[in-house]
Design a protein around this motif. Sequence first.
Motif, PDB file in Angstrom:
ATOM      1  N   GLN A 118       0.835  -1.151   0.046  1.00  0.00           N
ATOM      2  CA  GLN A 118       0.090   0.058  -0.164  1.00  0.00           C
ATOM      3  C   GLN A 118       0.798   1.252  -0.218  1.00  0.00           C
ATOM      4  OE1 GLN A 118      -2.459  -1.020   3.267  1.00  0.00           O
ATOM      5  NE2 GLN A 118      -3.790  -2.022   2.195  1.00  0.00           N
ATOM      6  N   GLN A 119       1.945   1.282   0.639  1.00  0.00           N
ATOM      7  CA  GLN A 119       2.971   2.286   0.609  1.00  0.00           C
ATOM      8  C   GLN A 119       3.466   2.583  -0.704  1.00  0.00           C
ATOM      9  OE1 GLN A 119       5.550   1.813   3.750  1.00  0.00           O
ATOM     10  NE2 GLN A 119       4.360   2.531   5.352  1.00  0.00           N
ATOM     11  N   GLN A 120       3.998   1.469  -1.330  1.00  0.00           N
ATOM     12  CA  GLN A 120       4.639   1.522  -2.799  1.00  0.00           C
ATOM     13  C   GLN A 120       3.554   1.913  -3.857  1.00  0.00           C
ATOM     14  OE1 GLN A 120       8.096  -0.132  -3.165  1.00  0.00           O
ATOM     15  NE2 GLN A 120       8.190   0.194  -5.107  1.00  0.00           N
ATOM     16  N   PHE A 121       2.208   1.378  -3.726  1.00  0.00           N
ATOM     17  CA  PHE A 121       1.219   1.364  -4.809  1.00  0.00           C
ATOM     18  C   PHE A 121       0.113   1.750  -4.323  1.00  0.00           C
ATOM     19  CE2 PHE A 121       4.286  -2.092  -5.381  1.00  0.00           C
ATOM     20  CZ  PHE A 121       4.794  -1.678  -6.688  1.00  0.00           C
ATOM     21  N   ARG A 128      -5.716  -0.790  -7.608  1.00  0.00           N
ATOM     22  CA  ARG A 128      -7.000  -1.343  -7.675  1.00  0.00           C
ATOM     23  C   ARG A 128      -6.863  -2.728  -8.202  1.00  0.00           C
ATOM     24  NH1 ARG A 128      -9.753  -0.162 -12.286  1.00  0.00           N
ATOM     25  NH2 ARG A 128      -8.798   1.140 -13.656  1.00  0.00           N
ATOM     26  N   GLN A 129      -8.409  -3.391  -8.134  1.00  0.00           N
ATOM     27  CA  GLN A 129      -8.396  -4.732  -8.456  1.00  0.00           C
ATOM     28  C   GLN A 129      -6.958  -5.667  -8.199  1.00  0.00           C
ATOM     29  OE1 GLN A 129      -9.263  -4.233 -12.779  1.00  0.00           O
ATOM     30  NE2 GLN A 129     -11.376  -3.935 -12.479  1.00  0.00           N
ATOM     31  N   VAL A 130      -6.888  -5.671  -6.933  1.00  0.00           N
ATOM     32  CA  VAL A 130      -5.694  -6.546  -6.434  1.00  0.00           C
ATOM     33  C   VAL A 130      -6.273  -7.746  -6.261  1.00  0.00           C
ATOM     34  CG1 VAL A 130      -4.401  -6.329  -4.478  1.00  0.00           C
ATOM     35  CG2 VAL A 130      -5.086  -4.272  -5.409  1.00  0.00           C
ATOM     36  N   GLU A 131      -5.142  -8.643  -6.722  1.00  0.00           N
ATOM     37  CA  GLU A 131      -5.376 -10.271  -6.556  1.00  0.00           C
ATOM     38  C   GLU A 131      -3.931 -10.586  -5.907  1.00  0.00           C
ATOM     39  OE1 GLU A 131      -6.534 -12.066  -9.994  1.00  0.00           O
ATOM     40  OE2 GLU A 131      -7.847 -10.640 -10.567  1.00  0.00           O
ATOM     41  N   GLN A 151       2.366  -6.103 -11.737  1.00  0.00           N
ATOM     42  CA  GLN A 151       2.694  -7.301 -10.798  1.00  0.00           C
ATOM     43  C   GLN A 151       3.968  -7.078 -10.098  1.00  0.00           C
ATOM     44  OE1 GLN A 151       4.357 -11.121 -12.747  1.00  0.00           O
ATOM     45  NE2 GLN A 151       2.821 -12.372 -11.863  1.00  0.00           N
ATOM     46  N   ALA A 152       3.715  -7.437  -8.802  1.00  0.00           N
ATOM     47  CA  ALA A 152       5.003  -7.574  -7.883  1.00  0.00           C
ATOM     48  C   ALA A 152       5.093  -8.779  -7.288  1.00  0.00           C
ATOM     49  CB  ALA A 152       4.678  -6.238  -6.808  1.00  0.00           C
ATOM     50  N   ILE A 153       6.203  -9.078  -6.639  1.00  0.00           N
ATOM     51  CA  ILE A 153       6.737 -10.156  -5.714  1.00  0.00           C
ATOM     52  C   ILE A 153       7.118  -9.337  -4.501  1.00  0.00           C
ATOM     53  CG2 ILE A 153       8.154 -12.066  -5.759  1.00  0.00           C
ATOM     54  CD1 ILE A 153       6.138 -12.436  -7.653  1.00  0.00           C
ATOM     55  N   ILE A 154       6.388  -9.668  -3.418  1.00  0.00           N
ATOM     56  CA  ILE A 154       6.824  -9.162  -2.277  1.00  0.00           C
ATOM     57  C   ILE A 154       7.576  -9.936  -1.295  1.00  0.00           C
ATOM     58  CG2 ILE A 154       6.132  -7.701  -0.284  1.00  0.00           C
ATOM     59  CD1 ILE A 154       4.176  -6.453  -2.377  1.00  0.00           C
ATOM     60  N   SER A 155       8.394 -10.153  -0.606  1.00  0.00           N
ATOM     61  CA  SER A 155       8.914 -11.189   0.595  1.00  0.00           C
ATOM     62  C   SER A 155       7.972 -10.913   1.636  1.00  0.00           C
ATOM     63  CB  SER A 155      10.353 -10.790   0.743  1.00  0.00           C
ATOM     64  OG  SER A 155      10.358  -9.736   1.538  1.00  0.00           O
TER      65      SER A 155
END
Length: 149
Positions: free
Chosen positions: A37-40, A44-47, A70-74
């Motif tokens: 949420q801080q970065q983006f 919207r339409q988050v999956e 698309q993001a990959i988050i640890s």
Amino acid sequence: MKKLLLGLTVITFISLSAVGQDAQRRGVPAVVLNAFQQQFPKARQVEWEKKKDGNYEVEFDIGLISRDHQAIISPEGKVLRYEEEITSSSLPDAVKTQIKTEFAEYRIGDVKKIEVDGKITYAVELDNRYGDLKVDFDPEGKIVKERMD
């Protein structure tokens, strides 16, 4: 009566989509959600999807022109990889020149801007009648990787 029915349909649709997003977010740790949420903030339409390696993959849209992101988050909340669908006109001039020089007989398909560890590459799908290629370029137009699609 029709306006009332239309209004209730819209409210129901909005409510159901919000419930769906909440259900997907339930298994995602707060540190991951906060980092996202801080970065983006305009996502919207988050999956969400938890990957086998323990990281979290999130797909979303930003803005009025719904381009895929698309993001990959640890699990610690670090964004490990970020992909953004872009238009071919948004490619750096050096990449466009390289495509015109090396792949003149191909048509540009999907284009993604990819950031990993602060390094940016551009993944370009190139199509022609004999076969399709996926080519990764650095911002200076150098071919990083080339493979058949």
